[in-house]
Design a protein around this motif. Sequence first.
Motif, PDB file in Angstrom:
ATOM      1  N   ILE A   1       0.865  -1.183   0.000  1.00  0.00           N
ATOM      2  CA  ILE A   1       0.000   0.000   0.000  1.00  0.00           C
ATOM      3  C   ILE A   1       0.897   1.227   0.000  1.00  0.00           C
ATOM      4  O   ILE A   1       1.784   1.356   0.845  1.00  0.00           O
ATOM      5  CB  ILE A   1      -0.921  -0.019   1.240  1.00  0.00           C
ATOM      6  N   ARG A   2       0.656   2.113  -0.980  1.00  0.00           N
ATOM      7  CA  ARG A   2       1.568   3.250  -1.158  1.00  0.00           C
ATOM      8  C   ARG A   2       1.277   4.363  -0.167  1.00  0.00           C
ATOM      9  O   ARG A   2       0.199   4.428   0.420  1.00  0.00           O
ATOM     10  CB  ARG A   2       1.425   3.795  -2.576  1.00  0.00           C
ATOM     11  N   GLN A   3       2.280   5.249  -0.023  1.00  0.00           N
ATOM     12  CA  GLN A   3       2.112   6.424   0.840  1.00  0.00           C
ATOM     13  C   GLN A   3       0.963   7.280   0.314  1.00  0.00           C
ATOM     14  O   GLN A   3       0.814   7.467  -0.887  1.00  0.00           O
ATOM     15  CB  GLN A   3       3.387   7.276   0.824  1.00  0.00           C
ATOM     16  N   ASN A   4       0.182   7.826   1.252  1.00  0.00           N
ATOM     17  CA  ASN A   4      -0.873   8.782   0.914  1.00  0.00           C
ATOM     18  C   ASN A   4      -1.862   8.227  -0.103  1.00  0.00           C
ATOM     19  O   ASN A   4      -2.344   8.931  -0.966  1.00  0.00           O
ATOM     20  CB  ASN A   4      -0.263  10.089   0.402  1.00  0.00           C
ATOM     21  N   GLU A   5      -2.133   6.955   0.017  1.00  0.00           N
ATOM     22  CA  GLU A   5      -3.035   6.315  -0.924  1.00  0.00           C
ATOM     23  C   GLU A   5      -4.362   6.032  -0.237  1.00  0.00           C
ATOM     24  O   GLU A   5      -4.400   5.739   0.952  1.00  0.00           O
ATOM     25  CB  GLU A   5      -2.409   5.000  -1.403  1.00  0.00           C
ATOM     26  N   PHE A   6      -5.443   6.139  -0.994  1.00  0.00           N
ATOM     27  CA  PHE A   6      -6.732   5.663  -0.503  1.00  0.00           C
ATOM     28  C   PHE A   6      -6.898   4.247  -1.026  1.00  0.00           C
ATOM     29  O   PHE A   6      -7.241   4.041  -2.181  1.00  0.00           O
ATOM     30  CB  PHE A   6      -7.872   6.563  -0.993  1.00  0.00           C
ATOM     31  N   PHE A   7      -6.593   3.292  -0.149  1.00  0.00           N
ATOM     32  CA  PHE A   7      -6.538   1.896  -0.568  1.00  0.00           C
ATOM     33  C   PHE A   7      -7.724   1.148   0.025  1.00  0.00           C
ATOM     34  O   PHE A   7      -7.967   1.221   1.231  1.00  0.00           O
ATOM     35  CB  PHE A   7      -5.233   1.276  -0.078  1.00  0.00           C
ATOM     36  N   THR A   8      -8.469   0.457  -0.813  1.00  0.00           N
ATOM     37  CA  THR A   8      -9.678  -0.202  -0.334  1.00  0.00           C
ATOM     38  C   THR A   8      -9.559  -1.712  -0.409  1.00  0.00           C
ATOM     39  O   THR A   8      -9.076  -2.254  -1.403  1.00  0.00           O
ATOM     40  CB  THR A   8     -10.893   0.261  -1.167  1.00  0.00           C
ATOM     41  N   LEU A   9      -9.980  -2.373   0.665  1.00  0.00           N
ATOM     42  CA  LEU A   9     -10.113  -3.826   0.656  1.00  0.00           C
ATOM     43  C   LEU A   9     -11.585  -4.124   0.413  1.00  0.00           C
ATOM     44  O   LEU A   9     -12.441  -3.719   1.191  1.00  0.00           O
ATOM     45  CB  LEU A   9      -9.687  -4.427   1.991  1.00  0.00           C
ATOM     46  N   LEU A  10     -11.852  -4.797  -0.691  1.00  0.00           N
ATOM     47  CA  LEU A  10     -13.231  -5.060  -1.081  1.00  0.00           C
ATOM     48  C   LEU A  10     -13.431  -6.562  -1.178  1.00  0.00           C
ATOM     49  O   LEU A  10     -12.612  -7.261  -1.774  1.00  0.00           O
ATOM     50  CB  LEU A  10     -13.508  -4.392  -2.438  1.00  0.00           C
ATOM     51  N   GLY A  11     -14.498  -7.043  -0.581  1.00  0.00           N
ATOM     52  CA  GLY A  11     -14.765  -8.473  -0.689  1.00  0.00           C
ATOM     53  C   GLY A  11     -15.970  -8.847   0.129  1.00  0.00           C
ATOM     54  O   GLY A  11     -16.422  -8.076   0.970  1.00  0.00           O
ATOM     55  N   PRO A  12     -16.486 -10.043  -0.105  1.00  0.00           N
ATOM     56  CA  PRO A  12     -17.689 -10.474   0.608  1.00  0.00           C
ATOM     57  C   PRO A  12     -17.396 -10.736   2.081  1.00  0.00           C
ATOM     58  O   PRO A  12     -16.237 -10.807   2.494  1.00  0.00           O
ATOM     59  CB  PRO A  12     -18.089 -11.767  -0.109  1.00  0.00           C
ATOM     60  N   SER A  13     -18.441 -10.884   2.865  1.00  0.00           N
ATOM     61  CA  SER A  13     -18.315 -11.121   4.297  1.00  0.00           C
ATOM     62  C   SER A  13     -17.489 -12.376   4.579  1.00  0.00           C
ATOM     63  O   SER A  13     -17.664 -13.397   3.918  1.00  0.00           O
ATOM     64  CB  SER A  13     -19.718 -11.279   4.894  1.00  0.00           C
ATOM     65  N   GLY A  14     -16.566 -12.261   5.510  1.00  0.00           N
ATOM     66  CA  GLY A  14     -15.775 -13.415   5.923  1.00  0.00           C
ATOM     67  C   GLY A  14     -14.554 -13.665   5.064  1.00  0.00           C
ATOM     68  O   GLY A  14     -13.880 -14.684   5.229  1.00  0.00           O
ATOM     69  N   CYS A  15     -14.204 -12.747   4.148  1.00  0.00           N
ATOM     70  CA  CYS A  15     -13.080 -13.012   3.247  1.00  0.00           C
ATOM     71  C   CYS A  15     -11.744 -12.641   3.882  1.00  0.00           C
ATOM     72  O   CYS A  15     -10.695 -12.892   3.309  1.00  0.00           O
ATOM     73  CB  CYS A  15     -13.268 -12.281   1.921  1.00  0.00           C
TER      74      CYS A  15
END
Lengths: 362, 278
Positions: free
Chosen positions: A32-46
């Motif tokens: 994950i880069r500096q000053n990044e808006f990084f999203t973890l996306l996935g279904p429940s329990g992943c």
Amino acid sequence: MAVSAVEAQGVTKVFGSGAGEVRALDEVDVAIRQNEFFTLLGPSGCGKTTLLRLIAGFEQPTSGEILLEGQPIAGTPPFRRPVNTVFQSYALFPHMSVAQNVGFGMEMLGKDRRTIAETVERTLDLVKLGGLAGRKPAQLSGGQQQRVALARALANRPKVLLLDEPLSALDLKLRKEMQIELKRLQGETGITFVFVTHDQEEALTMSDRIAVMSAGRILQVGSPTEIYEKPTRRFVADFIGETNFLAAEVVAGEAGSLRVRLPGGRELSVLDAFEHKPGQTVTLAVRPERAELAEGGAEAQLAGRVENLVYFGTDTTYHVGLEAGGGFVVRLQNREGARRRHEVGASVGIRLPAEAVQVLRD
Amino acid sequence: MAEATAARAAPARRRRKGFQTRRFPGLATFSAIFFGYLYLPIVILVALSFNANRTATIWTGFTTGWYGRALANGDMLQAAGNSLTIAVSAMVLSTVLATLGALGMSRRRFRGRTGVTALLSLPLIVPEIVTAVATLLFFVALGLQLGLATVILAHTVFCIPFAYLPIRARLEDMDPALREAAADLYANEWKSFLRVILPLLLPGILSGAMLAFIISLDDFVITFFTAGAGSTTLPVYIFSLIRMGVTPEVNAISALMLLISITFVSLSFVLASGKHRI
Ligand SMILES: Nc1ncnc2c1ncn2[C@@H]1O[C@H](COP(=O)(O)OP(=O)(O)OP(=O)(O)O)[C@@H](O)[C@H]1O
Ligand SMILES: [Mg+2]
């Protein structure tokens, strides 16, 4: 290249043992880069929350390593990590007022009272809770509690902010406002955001990059456009937006370009990033809005009959039954006069522009 | 189909049966007798402590004189002082140990956790006379001089489970994420304990302390065995008076003890119900 804000190297997390073993994370590699808006996306329990907990230090990886700004942090306890968390369950201190909650981190860091009071006030204004500083958490609504949790983490200006579905309890209007506010804040403060959601629209509109997760693995990392336009796996294409899948046979191909035979026998040239060989079967993904309807015609790659159409105002969705079997969805914009409407029962051809077709890895 | 109906009917039948038990015809009368049997002697004792006549069976008038006499009795005051010293010391020691124990037990699941819980509550089950004799033998074997210190030691041990239970219950109700939130916000273990865990645990701790205090104050058997000369407590003193006959003075002292007990037990309940929900 600048050092990553957070990096996971081959991180595996196993809960329990023996028959009850749960592999919450499986060989996760991500930077994950500096000053990044990084999203973890996935279904429940992943495994989204688990990854955040490993970064915050509440859990230790079973194997693999986590680095914060290039430094391994295995031995650093949570209270020494320059990381703050917005908890999925809020975890507000019930015996403290809203202001005391928000000021807690700064107090622990030994900031002077004036600074704390000013920052608390500013941060509460930011999350639109200006008048509620004296209340106890039990006297707040779920959405208000969630915003206190957000303010409490933000007030410390950490290097990395971990947000575990921080907007899930808000109504649509407030949610949209907070999305814009968060995005602006992230840009202004230079804090790296690691944001968890299972709302694909939220992920697409807010993120610099998205990691799509499934069953403890990160399947694809990329910008919202890459994730949407160039999914590499069926799960990713399926999880985000609507997608048509076609099984096709490779008839010829070299150096990233394939000639494939579609159901129904027509052939098409497509780009391939995965070195598929002639004779193999590949899965093609096509977004409904990237396909076009033709009047039967020779230039169409698929033939079928309109089974159903749904009018959405801005566009119309056609459900086409293919002659070769299976269904295909095409979405056309309703620009008046630009296209002919096709009626239910009409024979149609479906045109697939080469750049609309994505060859999946699996 | 028939099976499904039967399955659905079964819990209903069970419920009806439970209902009937509660409607057992003699239940109200039985309860009245039961509570009368429990509390009537105490009511009579309190009443007689205000009786002007020395003979227990004849009521001749109201007086608070026995209380005056009791409070002027040097031996009685000495015993009360001992009781207080012992109860306060045992309360403080057992509550501190119980709090540490509860925190340790909640830290993480480990093998033998159930065993430790059982060990902790064992004093609740072991007959008091057994504990008393065993403790006495233990002290003698160690060559300890019987006195206030030995009584405090013995009381601390059997007060621990009483202090432990409310603290543990409170801790169990606490969201584990709160500790993580404190750590996340730069609080080290100690600050997290002082600022977050302790305030939230306080109602449980106070409740446990009150219970420990009252259990220690009321104890007779273990004290009787482990007290030396000069460390007589109030219950032991009352017992020695009774051997010479029940006087209204004894009634007055007992009534005072009852008052203290009720006060502390009530406090314990009020505190345990707590003001913060966690
Ligand atoms: N402490 C734990 N003990 C055992 N299993 C756990 C533990 N924590 C998480 N898991 C399991 O690990 C997997 C991943 O959980 P995690 O909380 O990371 O999911 P998530 O992606 O955050 O889901 P959600 O969107 O529902 O919050 C799940 O199968 C979960 O049951
Ligand atoms: Mg989660």
